[in-house]
Design an enzyme around this catalytic site. Structure first.
Site, mmCIF file in Angstrom:
data_model
loop_
_atom_site.group_PDB
_atom_site.id
_atom_site.type_symbol
_atom_site.label_atom_id
_atom_site.label_comp_id
_atom_site.label_asym_id
_atom_site.label_seq_id
_atom_site.Cartn_x
_atom_site.Cartn_y
_atom_site.Cartn_z
ATOM 1 N N HIS B 217 0.845 -1.203 0.000
ATOM 2 C CA HIS B 217 0.000 0.000 0.000
ATOM 3 C C HIS B 217 0.869 1.238 0.000
ATOM 4 O O HIS B 217 0.533 2.249 0.605
ATOM 5 C CB HIS B 217 -0.888 0.048 1.233
ATOM 6 C CG HIS B 217 -1.705 -1.172 1.415
ATOM 7 N ND1 HIS B 217 -1.261 -2.249 2.133
ATOM 8 C CD2 HIS B 217 -2.932 -1.487 0.966
ATOM 9 C CE1 HIS B 217 -2.205 -3.179 2.117
ATOM 10 N NE2 HIS B 217 -3.212 -2.750 1.423
ATOM 11 N N THR B 437 17.888 -5.458 -38.262
ATOM 12 C CA THR B 437 18.075 -5.106 -39.662
ATOM 13 C C THR B 437 19.555 -5.008 -39.988
ATOM 14 O O THR B 437 20.028 -5.558 -40.984
ATOM 15 C CB THR B 437 17.449 -3.726 -39.952
ATOM 16 O OG1 THR B 437 16.207 -3.650 -39.284
ATOM 17 C CG2 THR B 437 17.244 -3.545 -41.443
#
Lengths: 570, 570
Positions: B217, B437
């Site tokens: 919390h 790539t």
């Protein structure tokens, strides 16, 4: 921030290995990817998907019956190599040919494309399906030029279901292409993502702003605007996609996708608004999904994907599947309930009350309207105090509880309730709406106090003092806090003791209450020197030293307000 | 940051409503919670769980056959009210009594406790099981005083399975308590969480530090230290829990829980190290889980939960269940493969080579060792350039590719390979290991170039020039980039053209290459004025203006190094 890793360059491979350890009944690790851990019928078309890592559950989380046969994993945000794609495909081929699915990026087009050529040369029939769903990356007329984002999930799911249904390679390819042609996505980013080992995110979005048309490799988007409310964000996403709705389409699959750091609860909030927008556009939602399906490391943001369904696409979208991160169908047989669930809330029972008690009730109602106004004013301050040692929700809870109490009291007064009933119903409403510890405590406090009042007589000073004692008893009996625990009890005890002592000494109520409120104030301030011992705040002892307890402070605040209210002659 | 909401005070309720719209086959919305959407046998013990919101999938995501019957939801980080708990329980009671499960926090203890009293007064047998797994909150001797964190999942799962198996209320209570007694958790936080509507997080952790013993919390933990590597973090978490291992225990359930913003891939990385630690301690892992199970809004961090299994607990932990966020069992019937998956990688075929070609191969190997060193040096700088318009991985890919090429070339030389084979295998290794790539492009470039060489003759200047042309052809044919697309091709084309022109003019190789490298350099710099048109960078045109293309820059760097290498007379 990407925080958990050993060697950054091993991040993707280690994550994949760990994933396979968690899901041994679904996947097996091979070099550069995973294949199904379950048997596959000979001759079934294989669906092999893949791309860079950092997008979990894309792509390994999609592998399982009814979905993909295998996934190829490159390094983080990097296409897998040609050799890697070919290697995984050889493991995943079951004699029926292969559908190679990936998002439309230069590197993936290149590596999957060259791998497909290599596999064809080896006698394996391979078809390429590049997903092109991102409307931000090219206009609708150039659908095939678009990037692939979360539409991956829908296209691969439909292709996987078609393959599982035994369709031929030609047919699975046709269905997959149809799904891609009818799938569109649009997304926003609130914060960028950080590569493992990097100290800075790949891009940042200015505080309070959001980037529109994000990519999933840290591409920051094509434009920027102020962060919108959930409703406005839903409209932004939905309108952008609805602009491409085919005229004949009435049924859609929808995926509201979180990019990594966006909470599921935020997605569910957004979904309520998205669904409204789509229904208003005349669309039926078919098994919508909200969750993390194509992420971008720890990026904060989300995207909406819609697939304009045909009967055929709907059949494959809704077919069962069982992948680690995407399942449709039941693991336990169960029938849906068909009954309606009655709302059992009855209107509260309001006992008959005398005129004099009803006048007191009006006074109580007015007091609590002031208390609600006070706590609304003080919401931020109480939250600030609470945040030091707790979760900062005390101001919110008090504001909400007091509002609800004031509202319930007004309704009770309108229904003719007397003093006791009005105070009791106010307490119940406070507890019910505020929630949390303080809500329960205040509910007990007010309900206990009301037992000193009645619905027939005006409460005299003695009843007020007795009520205070009942309130203290109720709170300590059920709340289990003691003086010194750094809770509201630290202020309530001196308040009640002072009130009783002054009343016993014959002081008028106003004077007694004022002294009691001052005692509460002093005690609340003194909680700064205490360390908490109870509940969730326990491990925070050190942090809370030097700061007062928010519950004690708010009790003292309310007590002071009541003193002023009495002083005004109410 | 919690970013997506309309009215902050409606966040929890709206999220719950949205969740129910996504999972209509699992849950139905009722006031303050959800109940199963499926039928339940009359007389079955009901397992009702709950607590504050902000912890999704706790608690609504646990509702379904084999797990919970219903969940009560309070506001964010606030216990549901007594009335809310009672209300949801009445909907979920099927005549067999109720197990009320929640984490041990003051507010929940109070509200669930008072609700249980109220329900008992109505004739419903209710048993309380508060989960107390957090070892940071109290010593082992005070297990019952501990807070509840991610142990909730295991305790509720086991209780749910026991109830589904038809056990009596007494028995389900006993099993649930046993599960809780044998469950321990410990967690760390890297960053705090922000309440909807709040501008600041509930707590912050200094950069580079982590908080140990977090609460769910916004409680910031009990101590702090520098962020550890995944392996050290695994040891920290595991050792803390192993200290409480019962002597007779050899089998454990494990849950590695993400708190909201921590990526699944990070959890999988951590899991590989955690598993090693636990196995080294002699433990068998039974169906471990890694994912988000008990979150704390957008908190960044994780916790490890272990349950020391008995045969009985293992039976209920592994039983099928079907809740929205937690399922065990298959949705599609499937048998596990029993075959082994062969590693099909064969050693590369090294054709016989002449002495002279092998000497050239050694020269190529030495050149690529220098290239690998250069790209290692330049990794950060190339990443920086790439991050402007791409994902910043260019430096990493080039470094990795060059390293792999150098290593493969050294192995090829050791195996007696000639110049062509050495260059080709280096290219393959570059592509396979670099990915992306640029990896594919460099693989194509080197393999295409190698076709101008042979394994029998020393390559003359003409072969070098021809190789350059073949490399350009290969790259443009498969890579699909053209001059002006802001890719490596922008530097490669002037390089090859200059090299050919100078060679045709009769210049010696060193002069020709130096001119070509200078042309590549100039062209790489000139890419600053271009906007990209291809692939993932497409929507980033504006951002990339004024910045050179990383692929062109790295090509020019390598070309310059080769010029120097030739100049050294190699």
């Amino acid at each position: 921030m990407t925080t958990i890793f050993d060697a950054p360059e091993e991040f993707a491979a280690t994550a994949l290995a760990g994933f396979c350890r968690i899901y041994p009944n679904h996947v097996r690790l091979v070099a550069n990817g995973v294949v199904r851990a379950t048997t596959v019928p000979k001759g079934k078309v294989s669906v092999v998907v893949g791309g860079g890592s950092g997008h979990y559950p894309a792509f390994a989380g999609y592998v399982g019956p009814g979905l993909a046969d295998a996934a190829v994993a490159g390094d983080v945000f990097a296409s897998p190599s040609t050799a890697a794609v070919a290697r995984v495909c050889r493991h995943a081929h079951h004699g029926g040919g292969i559908i190679l699915g990936f998002g439309n990026y230069a590197g993936d087009v290149l590596n999957f494309g060259v791998a497909a050529e290599r596999l064809r040369a080896e006698g394996i029939d391979v078809r390429i399906v590049a997903v092109t769903d991102d409307v931000a990356s090219a206009p609708a007329a150039s659908h095939a030029m678009r990037r692939g984002i979360a539409g991956d999930l829908v296209v691969f799911k439909i292709a996987g279901a078609a393959a599982e249904a035994g369709l031929s390679l030609d047919e699975v390819e046709r269905v997959a292409r149809l799904a891609n042609d009818r799938t569109v996505s649009f997304g926003v980013a609130f914060a960028g993502c950080t590569l493992p080992g990097a100290r800075e995110p790949l891009f940042t979005v200015p505080k309070g702003r959001m980037a529109l048309g994000l990519g999933i490799h840290g591409e920051p988007g094509i434009s920027e605007q102020d962060i919108a409310s959930a409703s406005d964000l839903a409209a932004l996403l939905a309108d952008k996609l609805l602009a491409e709705k085919p005229a004949d389409c009435t049924r859609v699959a929808a995926v509201l996708n979180g990019l990594g750091s966006t909470k599921y609860e935020e997605l569910f909030v957004l979904w309520t608004a998205v669904e409204k927008k789509l229904k208003a556009a005349g669309l039926d939602l078919v098994q919508p999904e909200a969750g993390e399906y194509v992420t971008s490391l720890d990026m904060q943001g989300c995207s909406l994907t819609l697939t304009w369904l045909t009967d055929e696409l709907e059949r494959y979208w809704t077919a069962p599947c069982d992948a680690p991160a995407f399942r449709k169908g039941r693991t336990v047989a169960a029938d849906l309930r068909t009954d309606t669930i009655a709302d059992e809330e009855a209107a509260p029972n309001i006992p008959a009350a005398t005129e004099i008690s009803r006048r007191t009730a009006i006074c109580i109602r007015d007091l609590f309207a002031e208390i609600a106004a006070l706590l609304k004013d003080q919401e931020a301050e109480l939250g600030r105090i609470d945040a030091v040692a707790g979760d900062g929700d005390h101001g919110q809870g008090m504001r909400r509880g007091a509002e609800a109490a004031a509202k319930a009291m007004a309704a009770a007064v309108d229904a003719g309730a007397g003093a006791q009933t009005t105070l009791a119903l106010g307490g119940d409403a406070w507890a019910d709406r505020a929630g949390g510890t303080s809500g329960a405590i205040w509910g007990l406090l007010l309900r206990s106090w009301s037992n000193a009042f009645s619905d027939s007589e005006a409460p005299d000073d003695k009843a007020v003092t007795e009520g205070a004692q009942l309130a203290l008893d109720g709170v300590t009996r059920l709340g289990r806090a003691r003086v010194g625990d750094k809770t509201l009890v630290d202020a309530l005890v001196p308040f009640v003791e002072t009130l009783k002592a002054e009343a016993a000494a014959g002081k008028p109520l106003l004077d007694a209450w004022t002294s009691a409120a001052n005692a509460a104030d002093a005690a609340a301030k003194a909680t700064s020197s205490l360390t908490p011992r109870l509940g969730r705040a326990r491990p925070l002892a050190e942090k809370s030293i030097g700061h007062p307890d928010a519950g004690a402070v708010s009790l003292a605040m309310v007590a002071q307000l009541v003193a002023g209210f009495i002083g005004k002659g109410r």
